[in-house]
Write a protein that holds these residues in place. Structure first.
Motif, PDB file in Angstrom:
ATOM      1  N   UNK A 265      14.171  29.653  66.726  1.00 48.42           N
ATOM      2  CA  UNK A 265      13.350  28.473  66.424  1.00 48.42           C
ATOM      3  C   UNK A 265      12.847  28.521  64.980  1.00 48.42           C
ATOM      4  N   UNK A 266      12.520  29.711  64.526  1.00 53.44           N
ATOM      5  CA  UNK A 266      12.071  29.840  63.135  1.00 53.44           C
ATOM      6  C   UNK A 266      13.174  29.438  62.161  1.00 53.44           C
ATOM      7  N   UNK A 267      14.385  29.934  62.375  1.00 48.30           N
ATOM      8  CA  UNK A 267      15.502  29.585  61.504  1.00 48.30           C
ATOM      9  C   UNK A 267      15.786  28.085  61.590  1.00 48.30           C
ATOM     10  N   UNK A 268      15.641  27.509  62.770  1.00 48.69           N
ATOM     11  CA  UNK A 268      15.829  26.063  62.925  1.00 48.69           C
ATOM     12  C   UNK A 268      14.828  25.290  62.084  1.00 48.69           C
ATOM     13  N   UNK A 269      13.573  25.737  62.066  1.00 48.57           N
ATOM     14  CA  UNK A 269      12.561  25.054  61.258  1.00 48.57           C
ATOM     15  C   UNK A 269      12.870  25.195  59.776  1.00 48.57           C
ATOM     16  N   UNK A 270      13.249  26.392  59.349  1.00 48.12           N
ATOM     17  CA  UNK A 270      13.558  26.593  57.934  1.00 48.12           C
ATOM     18  C   UNK A 270      14.739  25.721  57.524  1.00 48.12           C
ATOM     19  N   UNK A 271      15.704  25.565  58.416  1.00 46.24           N
ATOM     20  CA  UNK A 271      16.884  24.759  58.129  1.00 46.24           C
ATOM     21  C   UNK A 271      16.571  23.270  58.107  1.00 46.24           C
ATOM     22  N   UNK A 272      15.855  22.799  59.120  1.00 44.20           N
ATOM     23  CA  UNK A 272      15.730  21.354  59.326  1.00 44.20           C
ATOM     24  C   UNK A 272      14.327  20.797  59.152  1.00 44.20           C
ATOM     25  N   UNK A 273      13.305  21.668  59.112  1.00 42.37           N
ATOM     26  CA  UNK A 273      11.936  21.186  58.980  1.00 42.37           C
ATOM     27  C   UNK A 273      11.337  20.706  60.282  1.00 42.37           C
ATOM     28  N   UNK A 274      11.987  21.000  61.421  1.00 39.64           N
ATOM     29  CA  UNK A 274      11.484  20.548  62.721  1.00 39.64           C
ATOM     30  C   UNK A 274      11.723  21.622  63.759  1.00 39.64           C
ATOM     31  N   UNK A 275      10.742  21.854  64.629  1.00 39.03           N
ATOM     32  CA  UNK A 275      10.886  22.872  65.667  1.00 39.03           C
ATOM     33  C   UNK A 275       9.899  22.590  66.792  1.00 39.03           C
ATOM     34  N   UNK A 276      10.264  22.956  67.998  1.00 39.94           N
ATOM     35  CA  UNK A 276       9.363  22.829  69.144  1.00 39.94           C
ATOM     36  C   UNK A 276       8.513  24.084  69.257  1.00 39.94           C
ATOM     37  N   UNK A 277       7.212  23.893  69.345  1.00 35.02           N
ATOM     38  CA  UNK A 277       6.263  25.000  69.470  1.00 35.02           C
ATOM     39  C   UNK A 277       5.616  24.925  70.848  1.00 35.02           C
ATOM     40  N   UNK A 278       5.606  26.028  71.574  1.00 30.32           N
ATOM     41  CA  UNK A 278       4.920  26.085  72.863  1.00 30.32           C
ATOM     42  C   UNK A 278       4.163  27.402  72.959  1.00 30.32           C
ATOM     43  N   UNK A 279       3.437  27.554  74.058  1.00 30.81           N
ATOM     44  CA  UNK A 279       2.541  28.701  74.193  1.00 30.81           C
ATOM     45  C   UNK A 279       3.312  30.016  74.274  1.00 30.81           C
ATOM     46  N   UNK A 280       4.561  29.977  74.718  1.00 33.92           N
ATOM     47  CA  UNK A 280       5.343  31.204  74.865  1.00 33.92           C
ATOM     48  C   UNK A 280       5.883  31.731  73.542  1.00 33.92           C
ATOM     49  N   UNK A 281       5.950  30.882  72.529  1.00 29.85           N
ATOM     50  CA  UNK A 281       6.570  31.287  71.266  1.00 29.85           C
ATOM     51  C   UNK A 281       5.660  31.100  70.053  1.00 29.85           C
ATOM     52  N   UNK A 282       4.481  30.522  70.237  1.00 31.25           N
ATOM     53  CA  UNK A 282       3.649  30.193  69.088  1.00 31.25           C
ATOM     54  C   UNK A 282       3.181  31.442  68.347  1.00 31.25           C
ATOM     55  N   UNK A 283       2.869  32.518  69.062  1.00 32.97           N
ATOM     56  CA  UNK A 283       2.395  33.739  68.394  1.00 32.97           C
ATOM     57  C   UNK A 283       3.525  34.357  67.578  1.00 32.97           C
TER      58      UNK A 283
ATOM     59  N   UNK B 107      -1.244  27.986  63.687  1.00 35.13           N
ATOM     60  CA  UNK B 107      -2.675  28.273  63.788  1.00 35.13           C
ATOM     61  C   UNK B 107      -3.417  27.105  64.420  1.00 35.13           C
ATOM     62  N   UNK B 108      -3.071  25.910  64.020  1.00 40.05           N
ATOM     63  CA  UNK B 108      -3.724  24.724  64.570  1.00 40.05           C
ATOM     64  C   UNK B 108      -3.374  24.568  66.049  1.00 40.05           C
ATOM     65  N   UNK B 109      -2.129  24.858  66.407  1.00 39.45           N
ATOM     66  CA  UNK B 109      -1.714  24.745  67.801  1.00 39.45           C
ATOM     67  C   UNK B 109      -2.455  25.746  68.677  1.00 39.45           C
ATOM     68  N   UNK B 110      -2.634  26.965  68.180  1.00 39.98           N
ATOM     69  CA  UNK B 110      -3.367  27.988  68.943  1.00 39.98           C
ATOM     70  C   UNK B 110      -4.803  27.542  69.170  1.00 39.98           C
ATOM     71  N   UNK B 111      -5.429  26.936  68.143  1.00 38.42           N
ATOM     72  CA  UNK B 111      -6.789  26.451  68.285  1.00 38.42           C
ATOM     73  C   UNK B 111      -6.876  25.359  69.354  1.00 38.42           C
ATOM     74  N   UNK B 112      -5.838  24.534  69.444  1.00 38.68           N
ATOM     75  CA  UNK B 112      -5.847  23.419  70.386  1.00 38.68           C
ATOM     76  C   UNK B 112      -5.318  23.804  71.771  1.00 38.68           C
ATOM     77  N   UNK B 113      -4.619  24.893  71.824  1.00 41.27           N
ATOM     78  CA  UNK B 113      -3.949  25.277  73.073  1.00 41.27           C
ATOM     79  C   UNK B 113      -4.951  25.947  74.011  1.00 41.27           C
TER      80      UNK B 113
END
Length: 253
Positions: free
Chosen positions: A153-171, A190-196
């Motif tokens: 997912x990290x490489x996907x974000x670096x490549x495309x600028x978009x990625x799905x973030x959920x509680x299992x992978x956010x850390x 960080x913002x997602x963890x605060x809201x999660x």
């Protein structure tokens, strides 16, 4: 005679850590995952502005570009770097040029392994007296510290600028974005963890953080207790945007 060739070097004059304005992306946005398929339509055309040279229009359509850049990762024959992730060394593919221009740390990592690979090939060829194989152009880098899906997912974000973030992978995404200095994703995590905040979410976050005890962001997360409320589970689709205000627009519960 004028020369058009550039003498600038990426390391000395790159813009990867620049905080100046212009067209560089410095924010992020999120949307419901159900909106992904509808995101392919281009943005409304801006009205042409008048200039001394006539009518000028700047048109941008980034949704299709994001999908195409992400799709490249599923075609190893078009990629030139392979990360062997985790204990099982699962391959995650990428394109060196894209990764290196998006992150200074990835650029330095790729450059280091590329030099080591070339030195190793040269040494082997001297002893074996063989010509280098034209097919062995893919760079291989071992990444043992991260879970496979998290790093993909990290490489996907670096490549495309978009990625799905959920509680299992956010850390894990927070740790890897901190390590490789990708500030957009780091801020979003960080913002997602605060809201999660929700039923069972704290235990999941702590359990994931314990998998990365050797990483500073995970240590900080476990050391700083937070207030939790009983809400539904959350996930988000994070996307870098040039016109983002840095807030999440939607969460799915």
């Amino acid at each position: 005679m004028n020369r058009n060739s550039s003498r600038l070097h990426l390391v000395d004059n790159d813009f990867l850590d620049s905080e100046s304005g212009g067209e560089a992306s410095s924010g992020y946005e999120s949307s419901d995952s159900s909106n992904i398929s509808r995101d392919s339509s281009p943005a409304p055309l801006p009205l042409p502005r008048t200039s001394s040279h006539g009518q000028v229009m700047i048109f941008k359509s980034t949704a299709g570009l994001q999908d195409s850049l992400a799709f490249i990762l599923s075609m190893p024959e078009l990629c030139d770097v392979t990360f062997l992730v985790g204990k099982d060394r699962v391959p995650v593919h990428g394109v060196k040029a894209i990764l290196a221009t998006r992150s200074r740390s990835l650029y330095q990592l790729i450059l280091h392994h590329q030099k080591q690979s070339e030195l190793s090939k040269t040494t082997k060829n001297i002893f074996k007296k063989q010509k280098p194989s034209p097919c062995s152009n893919t760079l291989v880098i071992h990444v043992p510290d991260y879970e496979v899906e998290t790093f993909r997912r990290f490489i996907t974000f670096v490549h495309s600028g978009k990625v799905k973030v959920d509680v299992n992978h956010v850390v894990g995404l927070l740790c890897v974005s901190e390590e490789f200095r990708v500030p957009d994703l780091r801020t979003a995590c960080k913002d997602f963890i605060d809201r999660c905040q929700g039923h069972g979410q704290r235990k999941k976050l702590e359990g994931t953080a314990r998998q990365y005890l050797h990483k500073i962001p995970a240590q900080k997360l476990l050391a700083e207790p937070r207030d939790w409320e009983i809400l539904g589970g959350l996930d988000a689709v994070v996307s870098s945007s040039q016109h983002s205000d840095g807030n999440y627009s939607k969460f799915r519960s």
